[in-house]
Design a protein around this motif. Structure first.
Motif, mmCIF file in Angstrom:
data_model
loop_
_atom_site.group_PDB
_atom_site.id
_atom_site.type_symbol
_atom_site.label_atom_id
_atom_site.label_comp_id
_atom_site.label_asym_id
_atom_site.label_seq_id
_atom_site.Cartn_x
_atom_site.Cartn_y
_atom_site.Cartn_z
ATOM 1 N N LYS A 1 4.767 21.576 -5.240
ATOM 2 C CA LYS A 1 4.382 22.371 -6.413
ATOM 3 C C LYS A 1 5.249 22.063 -7.624
ATOM 4 C CE LYS A 1 2.429 26.293 -3.880
ATOM 5 N NZ LYS A 1 2.531 27.749 -3.604
ATOM 6 N N ASP A 2 6.564 21.954 -7.413
ATOM 7 C CA ASP A 2 7.461 21.663 -8.527
ATOM 8 C C ASP A 2 7.152 20.296 -9.138
ATOM 9 O OD1 ASP A 2 8.792 24.057 -8.234
ATOM 10 O OD2 ASP A 2 10.313 23.228 -6.893
ATOM 11 N N MET A 3 6.864 19.318 -8.281
ATOM 12 C CA MET A 3 6.548 17.982 -8.780
ATOM 13 C C MET A 3 5.217 17.993 -9.521
ATOM 14 S SD MET A 3 7.510 14.928 -9.246
ATOM 15 C CE MET A 3 8.994 14.902 -8.228
ATOM 16 N N LYS A 4 4.233 18.739 -9.005
ATOM 17 C CA LYS A 4 2.941 18.834 -9.691
ATOM 18 C C LYS A 4 3.109 19.454 -11.076
ATOM 19 C CE LYS A 4 0.470 20.737 -6.304
ATOM 20 N NZ LYS A 4 -0.690 21.329 -5.592
ATOM 21 N N HIS A 5 3.935 20.503 -11.147
ATOM 22 C CA HIS A 5 4.179 21.157 -12.439
ATOM 23 C C HIS A 5 4.879 20.194 -13.400
ATOM 24 C CE1 HIS A 5 5.067 24.402 -15.248
ATOM 25 N NE2 HIS A 5 6.317 23.964 -15.293
ATOM 26 N N ALA A 6 5.871 19.466 -12.899
ATOM 27 C CA ALA A 6 6.592 18.517 -13.744
ATOM 28 C C ALA A 6 5.669 17.385 -14.210
ATOM 29 C CB ALA A 6 7.795 17.941 -12.987
ATOM 30 N N MET A 7 4.769 16.942 -13.342
ATOM 31 C CA MET A 7 3.823 15.880 -13.705
ATOM 32 C C MET A 7 2.868 16.347 -14.795
ATOM 33 S SD MET A 7 4.117 12.937 -12.171
ATOM 34 C CE MET A 7 4.748 12.121 -10.703
ATOM 35 N N LYS A 8 2.390 17.600 -14.664
ATOM 36 C CA LYS A 8 1.503 18.152 -15.696
ATOM 37 C C LYS A 8 2.218 18.252 -17.030
ATOM 38 C CE LYS A 8 -1.365 20.848 -12.492
ATOM 39 N NZ LYS A 8 -1.692 22.205 -11.998
ATOM 40 N N LYS A 9 3.487 18.652 -16.987
ATOM 41 C CA LYS A 9 4.286 18.718 -18.208
ATOM 42 C C LYS A 9 4.435 17.343 -18.826
ATOM 43 C CE LYS A 9 8.400 20.824 -18.824
ATOM 44 N NZ LYS A 9 9.641 21.490 -18.399
ATOM 45 N N VAL B 1 0.820 -1.214 0.000
ATOM 46 C CA VAL B 1 0.000 0.000 0.000
ATOM 47 C C VAL B 1 0.855 1.264 0.000
ATOM 48 C CG1 VAL B 1 -1.782 1.289 1.241
ATOM 49 C CG2 VAL B 1 -1.906 -1.202 1.120
ATOM 50 N N THR B 2 1.903 1.302 0.853
ATOM 51 C CA THR B 2 2.723 2.535 0.905
ATOM 52 C C THR B 2 3.447 2.838 -0.410
ATOM 53 O OG1 THR B 2 4.524 1.317 1.984
ATOM 54 C CG2 THR B 2 3.024 2.502 3.400
ATOM 55 N N PRO B 3 3.984 1.849 -1.145
ATOM 56 C CA PRO B 3 4.559 2.185 -2.454
ATOM 57 C C PRO B 3 3.534 2.759 -3.428
ATOM 58 C CG PRO B 3 5.375 0.059 -1.732
ATOM 59 C CD PRO B 3 4.280 0.446 -0.779
ATOM 60 N N LEU B 4 2.248 2.407 -3.244
ATOM 61 C CA LEU B 4 1.179 2.980 -4.073
ATOM 62 C C LEU B 4 0.880 4.416 -3.664
ATOM 63 C CD1 LEU B 4 -1.263 2.725 -6.071
ATOM 64 C CD2 LEU B 4 -2.572 1.843 -4.127
ATOM 65 N N ILE B 5 0.868 4.680 -2.350
ATOM 66 C CA ILE B 5 0.478 5.996 -1.843
ATOM 67 C C ILE B 5 1.595 7.033 -1.989
ATOM 68 C CG2 ILE B 5 -0.237 7.241 0.255
ATOM 69 C CD1 ILE B 5 -1.576 4.693 1.202
ATOM 70 N N ASN B 6 2.856 6.609 -1.880
ATOM 71 C CA ASN B 6 3.986 7.549 -1.881
ATOM 72 C C ASN B 6 4.003 8.499 -3.073
ATOM 73 O OD1 ASN B 6 4.762 6.425 0.512
ATOM 74 N ND2 ASN B 6 6.507 5.297 -0.291
ATOM 75 N N PRO B 7 3.837 8.018 -4.318
ATOM 76 C CA PRO B 7 3.836 8.971 -5.444
ATOM 77 C C PRO B 7 2.717 10.004 -5.338
ATOM 78 C CG PRO B 7 4.056 6.710 -6.238
ATOM 79 C CD PRO B 7 3.718 6.626 -4.783
ATOM 80 N N ILE B 8 1.557 9.590 -4.806
ATOM 81 C CA ILE B 8 0.439 10.526 -4.639
ATOM 82 C C ILE B 8 0.808 11.605 -3.627
ATOM 83 C CG2 ILE B 8 -1.975 10.734 -3.942
ATOM 84 C CD1 ILE B 8 -2.311 7.772 -4.766
ATOM 85 N N ILE B 9 1.436 11.192 -2.516
ATOM 86 C CA ILE B 9 1.838 12.153 -1.482
ATOM 87 C C ILE B 9 2.826 13.168 -2.046
ATOM 88 C CG2 ILE B 9 3.094 12.404 0.697
ATOM 89 C CD1 ILE B 9 1.972 9.673 1.523
ATOM 90 N N TYR B 10 3.862 12.680 -2.731
ATOM 91 C CA TYR B 10 4.884 13.592 -3.256
ATOM 92 C C TYR B 10 4.335 14.473 -4.374
ATOM 93 C CZ TYR B 10 8.704 11.511 -0.616
ATOM 94 O OH TYR B 10 9.534 11.097 0.395
ATOM 95 N N SER B 11 3.381 13.973 -5.143
ATOM 96 C CA SER B 11 2.834 14.762 -6.249
ATOM 97 C C SER B 11 1.881 15.839 -5.751
ATOM 98 C CB SER B 11 2.091 13.845 -7.233
ATOM 99 O OG SER B 11 2.968 12.887 -7.769
ATOM 100 N N LEU B 12 1.081 15.517 -4.731
ATOM 101 C CA LEU B 12 0.069 16.465 -4.261
ATOM 102 C C LEU B 12 0.653 17.560 -3.382
ATOM 103 C CD1 LEU B 12 -2.935 14.103 -3.397
ATOM 104 C CD2 LEU B 12 -2.653 15.558 -5.407
ATOM 105 N N ARG B 13 1.722 17.269 -2.653
ATOM 106 C CA ARG B 13 2.256 18.214 -1.667
ATOM 107 C C ARG B 13 3.433 19.040 -2.184
ATOM 108 N NH1 ARG B 13 0.568 17.877 3.507
ATOM 109 N NH2 ARG B 13 2.434 19.013 4.118
#
Length: 311
Positions: free
Chosen positions: A299-307, A285-297
């Protein structure tokens, strides 16, 4: 559900029987679909972080390089257990060979050890960034970052081989049934013909050191970070400092919280079921949740993900 034909057959098989999650055939198929989806989502989420860090020049910093390595680790961590679990859902015998069992044992615990070290190194990186901001770029150089990454992998894979090799040389008697979905040292030692207290003590000591040394280091790092943040005069500055640590603290809480629950859980008639549930949480479960945590919290990661999604 058909697990094995007769009790006598289980004592003559060339390997062990992993019970997994006993239920009806329909239930096994439902679990297969559920964990297949979780596995694919975990691979996709962590691979997306790796690609985002690789392709976005703004993320070529130690913090995100460590995060990309951590995501790469999570991919292999979940792969050490889930594919075999999926195969077991479709199997009638649930048999895993001796070599397959101890290979899984080695890689699962080595990757878990590496995760403990990576979480400690990521805490050290946040400590330098917040407590030594003016010297961060000179202290956390690319060379030091690479040394820390390599050290985590090497230490992780050198932590458990000796007890694993010793356990693999032991003789196993009785049913050879492991009431778990993976090869765990507790059930394996319980199946040995003779109890070896030296092996049990060595395994327990290594596990305790691995669990508590990085955890204490992380807690000390965040104690120093908290002290430094509380000295920041502006509320905006404090909020920004906390936001850079929030994702990592959430991941540490999920991983260590579930491991601690299993480590200190009292023995009861539901111990095997509890161990399976808790192990499932921190290994799947934690390997599934970790990317969500880092992406949502972040800003730079969210921008890179959108790109990345636009590409």
């Amino acid at each position: 559900m058909k697990i094995f034909h007769t009790p006598s057959n289980s004592s003559t098989i060339n390997g062990f029987i992993l019970l997994g999650f006993p239920c009806s055939r329909e239930g096994q198929l439902l679990l297969f679909v559920l964990f297949s989806a979780i596995y694919l989502l975990t691979l996709t989420g962590n691979a997306s972080i790796i690609c985002a860090v690789r392709w976005d020049q703004r993320l070529h910093t130690p913090m995100y390089i460590l995060l990309a390595n951590f995501s790469f680790l999570e991919i292999w961590y979940v792969t050490s257990t889930v594919p075999n679990m999926l195969a077991n859902f479709l199997s009638d015998t649930k048999v895993i060979s001796f070599s397959g069992c101890f290979l899984q044992f080695y890689f699962f615990f080595s990757l878990g050890s590496t995760e403990c070290f990576f979480l400690a190194v990521m805490a050290f990186d946040r400590y330098l960034a917040i407590c030594r901001p003016l010297h961060y770029s000179t202290l956390m150089t690319s060379r030091l970052c690479n040394i820390l990454v390599v050290s985590c992998w090497v230490l992780g894979f050198l932590w458990f081989p000796v007890p694993i090799i010793i356990i693999s040389q032991m003789s196993f008697c009785g049913s050879r049934i492991i009431d778990h979905f993976l090869c765990d040292p507790g059930p394996l030692l319980a199946l040995s013909c003779t109890r070896d207290f030296v092996v049990e003590l060595t395994s327990s000591t290594l596990s305790s050191l691995l669990l508590f040394i990085p955890f204490v280091f992380i807690m000390c790092s965040y104690a120093l970070i908290l002290r430094a943040v509380l000295r920041v005069p502006s509320a905006t500055g404090r909020r920004k400092a906390f936001s850079t640590c929030g994702s990592h603290l959430a991941v540490v809480s999920l991983f260590y919280g579930s491991v601690m629950v299993m480590y200190v859980s009292p023995t009861s008639e539901h111990e095997a079921r509890m161990q399976k549930i808790v192990t499932l949480f921190y290994s799947v479960v934690t390997p599934l949740i970790n990317p969500i945590i880092y992406s949502l919290r972040n800003k730079d990661m969210k921008h890179a993900m959108k790109k990345l999604l636009r590409k």
